[in-house]
Structure formats: C-alpha cells, structure tokens
Design an enzyme around this catalytic site. Structure first.
Site, PDB file in Angstrom:
ATOM      1  N   GLU A  90       0.836  -1.191   0.000  1.00  0.00           N
ATOM      2  CA  GLU A  90       0.000   0.000   0.000  1.00  0.00           C
ATOM      3  C   GLU A  90       0.876   1.248   0.000  1.00  0.00           C
ATOM      4  O   GLU A  90       1.935   1.274   0.612  1.00  0.00           O
ATOM      5  CB  GLU A  90      -0.930  -0.026   1.214  1.00  0.00           C
ATOM      6  CG  GLU A  90      -1.931  -1.173   1.086  1.00  0.00           C
ATOM      7  CD  GLU A  90      -2.877  -1.323   2.276  1.00  0.00           C
ATOM      8  OE1 GLU A  90      -4.055  -1.559   2.018  1.00  0.00           O
ATOM      9  OE2 GLU A  90      -2.435  -1.207   3.426  1.00  0.00           O
ATOM     10  N   CYS A 103       3.259   8.498   1.201  1.00  0.00           N
ATOM     11  CA  CYS A 103       3.806   7.557   2.169  1.00  0.00           C
ATOM     12  C   CYS A 103       4.094   6.253   1.413  1.00  0.00           C
ATOM     13  O   CYS A 103       3.194   5.693   0.793  1.00  0.00           O
ATOM     14  CB  CYS A 103       2.772   7.355   3.272  1.00  0.00           C
ATOM     15  SG  CYS A 103       3.249   6.147   4.506  1.00  0.00           S
ATOM     16  N   CYS A 110       5.887  -6.831   7.430  1.00  0.00           N
ATOM     17  CA  CYS A 110       6.975  -6.295   8.243  1.00  0.00           C
ATOM     18  C   CYS A 110       7.341  -7.328   9.298  1.00  0.00           C
ATOM     19  O   CYS A 110       6.469  -7.993   9.849  1.00  0.00           O
ATOM     20  CB  CYS A 110       6.547  -4.992   8.921  1.00  0.00           C
ATOM     21  SG  CYS A 110       7.880  -4.203   9.854  1.00  0.00           S
ATOM     22  N   CYS A 114       5.692  -4.767  15.891  1.00  0.00           N
ATOM     23  CA  CYS A 114       5.227  -3.800  16.895  1.00  0.00           C
ATOM     24  C   CYS A 114       3.756  -4.093  17.210  1.00  0.00           C
ATOM     25  O   CYS A 114       2.948  -4.289  16.304  1.00  0.00           O
ATOM     26  CB  CYS A 114       5.379  -2.370  16.386  1.00  0.00           C
ATOM     27  SG  CYS A 114       7.093  -1.923  15.993  1.00  0.00           S
ATOM     28  N   CYS A 117       0.783  -2.086  15.475  1.00  0.00           N
ATOM     29  CA  CYS A 117       0.869  -1.779  14.038  1.00  0.00           C
ATOM     30  C   CYS A 117       0.345  -2.939  13.193  1.00  0.00           C
ATOM     31  O   CYS A 117       0.778  -4.077  13.342  1.00  0.00           O
ATOM     32  CB  CYS A 117       2.309  -1.462  13.665  1.00  0.00           C
ATOM     33  SG  CYS A 117       2.530  -1.061  11.922  1.00  0.00           S
ATOM     34  N   CYS A 331      -1.559   6.045   9.934  1.00  0.00           N
ATOM     35  CA  CYS A 331      -0.359   5.420  10.497  1.00  0.00           C
ATOM     36  C   CYS A 331      -0.722   4.097  11.143  1.00  0.00           C
ATOM     37  O   CYS A 331      -1.630   4.033  11.958  1.00  0.00           O
ATOM     38  CB  CYS A 331       0.259   6.287  11.584  1.00  0.00           C
ATOM     39  SG  CYS A 331       0.581   7.958  11.103  1.00  0.00           S
TER      40      CYS A 331
HETATM   41  N1  SAH Z   1       9.081   0.675  10.319  1.00  0.00           N
HETATM   42  C1  SAH Z   1       9.228   2.104  10.260  1.00  0.00           C
HETATM   43  C2  SAH Z   1       8.342   2.697   9.213  1.00  0.00           C
HETATM   44  C3  SAH Z   1       6.868   2.664   9.539  1.00  0.00           C
HETATM   45  S1  SAH Z   1       6.451   4.280   9.952  1.00  0.00           S
HETATM   46  C4  SAH Z   1       9.003   2.694  11.633  1.00  0.00           C
HETATM   47  O1  SAH Z   1       8.585   1.963  12.514  1.00  0.00           O
HETATM   48  O2  SAH Z   1       9.288   3.859  11.853  1.00  0.00           O
HETATM   49  C5  SAH Z   1       4.894   4.169  10.563  1.00  0.00           C
HETATM   50  C6  SAH Z   1       4.745   4.992  11.815  1.00  0.00           C
HETATM   51  O3  SAH Z   1       3.426   4.794  12.315  1.00  0.00           O
HETATM   52  C7  SAH Z   1       5.695   4.520  12.890  1.00  0.00           C
HETATM   53  O4  SAH Z   1       6.097   5.585  13.703  1.00  0.00           O
HETATM   54  C8  SAH Z   1       4.788   3.573  13.637  1.00  0.00           C
HETATM   55  O5  SAH Z   1       5.270   3.279  14.895  1.00  0.00           O
HETATM   56  C9  SAH Z   1       3.502   4.335  13.627  1.00  0.00           C
HETATM   57  N2  SAH Z   1       2.340   3.499  13.924  1.00  0.00           N
HETATM   58  C10 SAH Z   1       2.246   2.184  13.790  1.00  0.00           C
HETATM   59  N3  SAH Z   1       1.028   1.737  14.171  1.00  0.00           N
HETATM   60  C11 SAH Z   1       0.338   2.838  14.545  1.00  0.00           C
HETATM   61  C12 SAH Z   1      -0.992   3.035  14.998  1.00  0.00           C
HETATM   62  N4  SAH Z   1      -1.830   2.038  15.159  1.00  0.00           N
HETATM   63  N5  SAH Z   1      -1.370   4.301  15.265  1.00  0.00           N
HETATM   64  C13 SAH Z   1      -0.526   5.338  15.084  1.00  0.00           C
HETATM   65  N6  SAH Z   1       0.732   5.200  14.649  1.00  0.00           N
HETATM   66  C14 SAH Z   1       1.166   3.960  14.381  1.00  0.00           C
END
Ligand code: SAH
Length: 340
Positions: A90, A103, A110, A114, A117, A331
């Site tokens: 995406e 983006c 991945c 986390c 996410c 995000c």
């Molecule tokens: N792997 C990289 C790139 C992904 S960036 C990283 O972790 O930075 C995506 C961003 O959105 C990251 O800061 C991630 O932690 C955040 N994110 C992930 N899940 C989220 C959620 N449910 N709500 C808000 N932000 C989230």
C-alpha cells in the site's frame, strides 16, 4: 536483468558502455524516463524501435497493477499496488495545503512485530527491490505533483537498507525526478546499524525514529526490536547521527490510551529525548487497528498534557493529526493483503 527504475541516472552511461551500447543514448533514456515519465519502453518514441526492443529485454520497466483505491473524506488516497509476483503493498497520498505527501512502503508486510501496528501483524513476506519502491512513487505522481515522501508505509526501511536507499537516491537525483532530500523522510523503528550508515551517505534526508515508550520495559513489550537494541543503544546511535550530520532527528511517539499515556511517561520521554542533541518529538494519537481492539485512541486532553510536559522541558513538539482513518490509510493501518 536490471530493472530500468533501479538504475541511478549517472549509472546509465557506464552500463550502456559495458554492454556495447552507445553512451549518448543515456541522455535520451533519461529524458524518456524522467521527463516524459514513460511506463513502457514502447512510449519512448524518440528511440529507434530495435533499440527499444533491446531496452525491453535488458532493462525492463516495472509494472504495477492498481488493485484497489480507497479515498478518505479528508482527500487522502490509498492505493494497493500489486507487482508481477502477485505480492502487493500500500502507498498513501496525503494532500495538505501546499503539499502533496506520499507515504511509501519498503517491504511486503513487516518483521518487526510492533504490537500496535497492522503492517507487522502477519510478519514479512519479502523486501521490495529499489525499482518497486520507485514504482510506488511513479504511481503516486500520476495522481498529482508529489512534493514530499515519507518512508512510513509497510516495512522497516533499515531492514531493507540498500534497496531503500537506492530508490530514494534515484528519486532525489538531479537528472531523475529531482525531489529534494529535505523533502524525503525515512522512519525507522530503531534498527541501530542503519544510523551510522545513513550518516555516512552524506545526503540530507530527514530521519524519524519511532520511540513510543520512554523505558525499556514498556518499549520491549510494545516493540520487540527494543530487545535487540534497547533505548540506551538507540539514543546513542541517534546522538551519533545528529552530531555527525548536524541534522535534526524527530522522535515519533504514538500515544495509546492507558498504555504509554501517563504523566510519568511524558516526563520520562522528555528526559530521554533531551539526551539527543537537536531532537524533536511528534505526538500521534493511536489509529485503531483491528488486531488489537484493546488499544484505544487517547483523549485530546491526554495529548495536550503530553505536549505541555514536553514543552516545559524545552522539547520541540508537534501534535500530529492522523489522516485517512476512514480509509484505513492512517499510520499503522497498512496491512498485508492478497490482491484479488
Ligand atoms: N518501520 C518504520 C516505518 C513505519 S512508519 C518505523 O517503525 O518507523 C509508521 C509509523 O506509524 C511509525 O512511527 C509507527 O510506529 C507508527 N504506527 C504504527 N502503528 C500505529 C498506529 N496504530 N497508530 C498510530 N501510529 C502507528
């Protein structure tokens, strides 16, 4: 076979020469690729037909199929792009005043896992090649003039360092799309070896670090990567990066109701961030994800409390609004999907 969108503009001449093709063709090729933005060599009508056939065979264009488009009420668009092997990623386009931010993803799924996410909920399938990362940008710019790129889609860019950097260098190249380095932001969850490598590149890309918790106990619960590279090591790498590059680092802190949203968390966060010179903080309210219904979006008052605490500690802080939520484009909402 070398994909056309994986070759940096300055590499074309030597590559053609190596294969016994005339180097002056490089300029024509670059015009076709990055002035006319062809998607198929047949569109490069300034080139002789037999030469186009050779290009097709030796430097294929990357094809993507748009499997789905969802549009949010705020104008954010999410594209599901499938590659030839059927895997899809995406990419999200976010209009804002004077900006059109894209983006982009670096992996199918991945591996980082986390907790909050969606991208990591089913693991990683494979990393993207540079041309597949560039192909997302090419699909995006067909919808409007992309002014900014954030590498915040699916995947961990520092777990696919070489291909990601190659793609970003291509997009940044003066004889390529020429998007300014300061308009390109790489975001990492804290894969420590990436920091020194990026600093050594000497390119002024922006760097964001997903922190999300102020101590190892909580961060390891939310982000397994912290067990490998705990906060002290991560912040040391960040400080090394800002000292070497004189560039700002932005810490992303996603606030999750009842998990990392206490005043104590905010106080600790401020102290941690202050260990890194030139650090800023972006506060983001959690976007809901279906695999963790127990994780809830915080109230506005919690966001303001965080902002207040950080400001009192003289930490430059921004409150970020999540965009595209009603299209599952916000995000953390990008996920693995089988196109069909
Ligand atoms: N792997 C990289 C790139 C992904 S960036 C990283 O972790 O930075 C995506 C961003 O959105 C990251 O800061 C991630 O932690 C955040 N994110 C992930 N899940 C989220 C959620 N449910 N709500 C808000 N932000 C989230």
């Amino acid at each position: 076979m070398t994909k056309a969108w994986s070759i940096l503009p300055d590499e074309w001449k030597p590559i053609l020469a190596e294969r016994g093709m005339r180097p002056f063709r490089a300029d024509q090729i670059l015009q076709s690729l990055y002035r006319d933005y062809i998607t198929d060599w047949d569109q490069a009508t300034t080139l002789p037909r037999d030469f186009r056939e050779r290009l097709k065979a030796e430097f294929p264009m990357t094809s993507t199929e748009t499997k789905a488009v969802s549009e949010s009420a705020d104008g954010t668009k999410k594209l599901l792009l499938a590659f030839d092997d059927g895997n899809a990623v995406e990419t999200v386009l976010i209009p804002a005043k004077g900006r059109f931010t894209q983006c982009i993803s670096t992996q199918v799924g991945c591996a980082m896992g986390c907790a909050f996410c969606a991208s990591g909920a089913h693991g990683v399938v494979r990393s993207l090649a540079a041309d597949e990362i560039v192909a997302q940008y090419m699909a995006g710019r067909r919808l409007g003039e992309v002014t900014n790129i954030v590498v915040m889609g699916m995947g961990e860019p520092f777990a696919n360092y070489d291909e990601t950097l190659r793609a970003l260098k291509l997009i940044n190249a003066g004889r390529g799309p020429n998007l300014g380095a300061r308009h390109i932001t790489i975001s990492t969850c804290g894969v420590v070896p990436g920091f020194a490598r990026l600093a050594a590149e000497g390119i002024q890309f922006e760097l964001s670090v997903s922190l999300h918790a102020p101590d190892d106990e909580l961060r390891s619960q939310l982000m397994p990567v912290n067990r490998k590279w705990p906060i002290d090591e991560l912040l040391a790498a960040c400080a090394g990066y800002t000292r070497a590059t004189k560039r700002v680092i932005t810490f992303e802190y996603t606030v999750i109701k009842g998990v990392n949203d206490s005043r104590e968390c905010a106080e600790k966060l401020a102290r941690q961030v202050r260990r890194v010179p030139m650090a800023k903080v972006n506060l983001i309210p959690l976007s809901p994800v279906s695999h963790r219904p127990d994780f809830k979006t915080p109230d506005e008052s919690t966001m303001l409390m965080f902002l207040d605490v950080l400001m009192k500690h003289h930490v430059q802080t921004m409150l970020r609004r999540s965009r595209g939520k009603d299209a599952d484009a916000a995000c953390g909402q990008l996920r693995l999907r089988t196109p069909g």
